[in-house]
Design an enzyme around this catalytic site. Structure first.
Site, PDB file in Angstrom:
ATOM      1  N   ASP A 198      15.424  65.739  39.896  1.00  0.00           N
ATOM      2  CA  ASP A 198      14.084  65.947  39.566  1.00  0.00           C
ATOM      3  C   ASP A 198      13.112  64.992  40.069  1.00  0.00           C
ATOM      4  OD1 ASP A 198      11.741  67.297  37.528  1.00  0.00           O
ATOM      5  OD2 ASP A 198      11.849  65.003  37.371  1.00  0.00           O
TER       6      ASP A 198
ATOM      7  N   TYR B  72       5.204  60.566  42.198  1.00  0.00           N
ATOM      8  CA  TYR B  72       5.866  59.448  42.154  1.00  0.00           C
ATOM      9  C   TYR B  72       5.877  58.595  43.155  1.00  0.00           C
ATOM     10  CZ  TYR B  72       8.067  62.148  37.964  1.00  0.00           C
ATOM     11  OH  TYR B  72       8.381  62.965  36.975  1.00  0.00           O
TER      12      TYR B  72
ATOM     13  N   SER C 259       5.221  71.278  32.463  1.00  0.00           N
ATOM     14  CA  SER C 259       5.449  69.911  31.851  1.00  0.00           C
ATOM     15  C   SER C 259       4.256  69.380  30.812  1.00  0.00           C
ATOM     16  CB  SER C 259       5.784  69.000  32.891  1.00  0.00           C
ATOM     17  OG  SER C 259       6.070  67.581  32.501  1.00  0.00           O
TER      18      SER C 259
ATOM     19  N   SER D 251      12.983  61.138  29.616  1.00  0.00           N
ATOM     20  CA  SER D 251      12.884  59.796  28.649  1.00  0.00           C
ATOM     21  C   SER D 251      13.631  59.787  27.308  1.00  0.00           C
ATOM     22  CB  SER D 251      11.502  59.160  28.409  1.00  0.00           C
ATOM     23  OG  SER D 251      11.666  58.017  27.975  1.00  0.00           O
TER      24      SER D 251
ATOM     25  N   ALA E  36      14.029  56.935  25.683  1.00  0.00           N
ATOM     26  CA  ALA E  36      12.845  56.311  25.031  1.00  0.00           C
ATOM     27  C   ALA E  36      12.634  55.068  26.106  1.00  0.00           C
ATOM     28  CB  ALA E  36      12.719  55.888  23.835  1.00  0.00           C
TER      29      ALA E  36
ATOM     30  N   ARG F  99      12.516  47.221  32.245  1.00  0.00           N
ATOM     31  CA  ARG F  99      11.643  47.938  32.299  1.00  0.00           C
ATOM     32  C   ARG F  99      10.296  47.280  31.656  1.00  0.00           C
ATOM     33  NH1 ARG F  99      11.834  54.061  32.099  1.00  0.00           N
ATOM     34  NH2 ARG F  99      13.024  53.870  34.046  1.00  0.00           N
TER      35      ARG F  99
ATOM     36  N   ASN G  78      25.539  57.008  32.162  1.00  0.00           N
ATOM     37  CA  ASN G  78      24.941  58.149  31.302  1.00  0.00           C
ATOM     38  C   ASN G  78      25.806  59.339  31.485  1.00  0.00           C
ATOM     39  OD1 ASN G  78      23.324  56.097  30.298  1.00  0.00           O
ATOM     40  ND2 ASN G  78      21.780  56.594  32.049  1.00  0.00           N
TER      41      ASN G  78
END
Length: 335
Positions: free
Chosen positions: A50, A55, A153, A207, A210, A229, A297
């Site tokens: 994605d 971006y 979205s 996210s 989060a 981040r 992940n």
């Protein structure tokens, strides 16, 4: 390896874990490292990627296109989006007008080095352009073979319903919604999820961790870890500030550790696995600045969290969870 789920009421299958390059490729992460992360995703069995034209002001699409060059195109699901301004940000360089959509898809295809994208998504709802114009433009993109499917979205339930009605009249269907969704941000559950399930859309959520808060690395009363981040001045710190300013939320997140341990998961894996428990969620988008993050992940795919542990998560987080469906409406700019 990663499991697959059908996207909405369509025949398109996507991996439960999608690799996304928002806030990384073309900005936070050097191209060589970004390519290494894409390779790690492919090695882990991820085939769904994605991105969006906005971006890094189009650079992220270029980096992804270069990283995927040489891969069998039919074995990939490439997703991108249109709405936000790119380039010099002129009067017609944003929104969902016919002009912007038809010009933007061509730019995205060139940067991604492909003849088509599998899913083209309206990155926000356009309150200025008539919805009929937007949906007609998407129908033409599909008929031209430049996108196989269309999604949205951060659209509200009412906006999704109106868009699906028009799309059906024009011979195609919206098949996906891409909202923010995590243990802490559940604004889609009351309205967007049931409406999507009724109309044949499923969620590709962004996210799920989060913005990193659910990894547990942000400790109450302490500064954000260097290189995280929370210290990023290219947009990351601004996005995560809402959560980092809430000491009680950070404390409650630490109380999730025993649940993750009981399941044999890391905190990040628990967070990703949690969103995948929702049957209307087809895929969770993960980002990465290091290849090993991808490898970790993907272990969330296929995990089942027992009902009693889901209830414990709810109890631990309590009123730190944001559930107001009106938050979705706030994400689309108004004139």
């Amino acid at each position: 390896m990663v499991n697959y789920r059908n996207l909405g009421r369509s025949g398109l299958k996507v991996t439960e874990i999608t690799y996304g390059n928002w806030l990384t490729h073309g900005s936070q992460v050097e191209n060589e490292q970004a390519t290494a992360c894409v390779r790690a995703a492919l090695d882990a069995g991820i085939t769904t990627f994605d991105t969006a034209d906005v971006y890094a002001n189009t650079k992220a699409e270029s980096v992804l296109g270069e990283a995927l060059k040489g891969e069998r195109r039919q074995s990939l699901e490439i997703l991108t989006k249109v709405y936000w301004p790119t380039g010099p940000k002129g009067a017609n360089d944003s929104g969902l007008s016919r002009k912007h959509i038809l010009e933007s898809i061509d730019g995205s295809l060139e940067r991604l080095q492909t003849d088509y994208v599998d899913l083209y998504q309206a990155h926000r709802y356009d309150h200025v352009t008539p919805l009929e114009e937007t949906i007609q433009a998407f129908a033409d993109v599909v008929r031209q073979g430049k996108a196989l499917y269309i999604g949205v979205s951060e659209w509200t339930a009412d906006q999704i319903r109106a868009g699906q009605e028009l799309a059906t009249q024009l011979g195609f269907r919206l098949i996906s919604s891409q909202p923010q969704y995590s243990m802490l941000w559940r604004v889609i559950e009351e309205e967007v999820v049931p409406t999507s399930a009724e109309l044949g859309l499923s969620q590709i959520v962004w996210s799920p961790v989060a913005q990193g808060v659910l990894t547990g690395k942000y400790l109450p009363g302490q500064p954000a870890p260097e290189g995280s981040r929370g210290t990023d001045d290219k947009g990351g710190a601004q996005m995560i500030s809402r959560f980092l300013s809430q000491e009680e939320t950070l404390r409650r997140v630490q109380d999730l550790r025993p649940i993750a341990d009981e399941l044999g998961l890391s905190m990040a894996q628990l967070a990703v696995a949690w969103v995948l428990q929702n049957p209307n969620v087809a895929s969770a988008i993960i980002g990465a600045s290091r290849p090993e993050q991808v490898a970790e992940n993907v272990k969330a795919s296929g995990v089942t969290i027992p009902a009693e542990l889901l209830a414990r998560i709810d109890s631990v987080l309590g009123d730190s969870v944001v559930t107001d469906p009106r938050e979705t409406e706030k994400s689309s700019p108004r004139p």
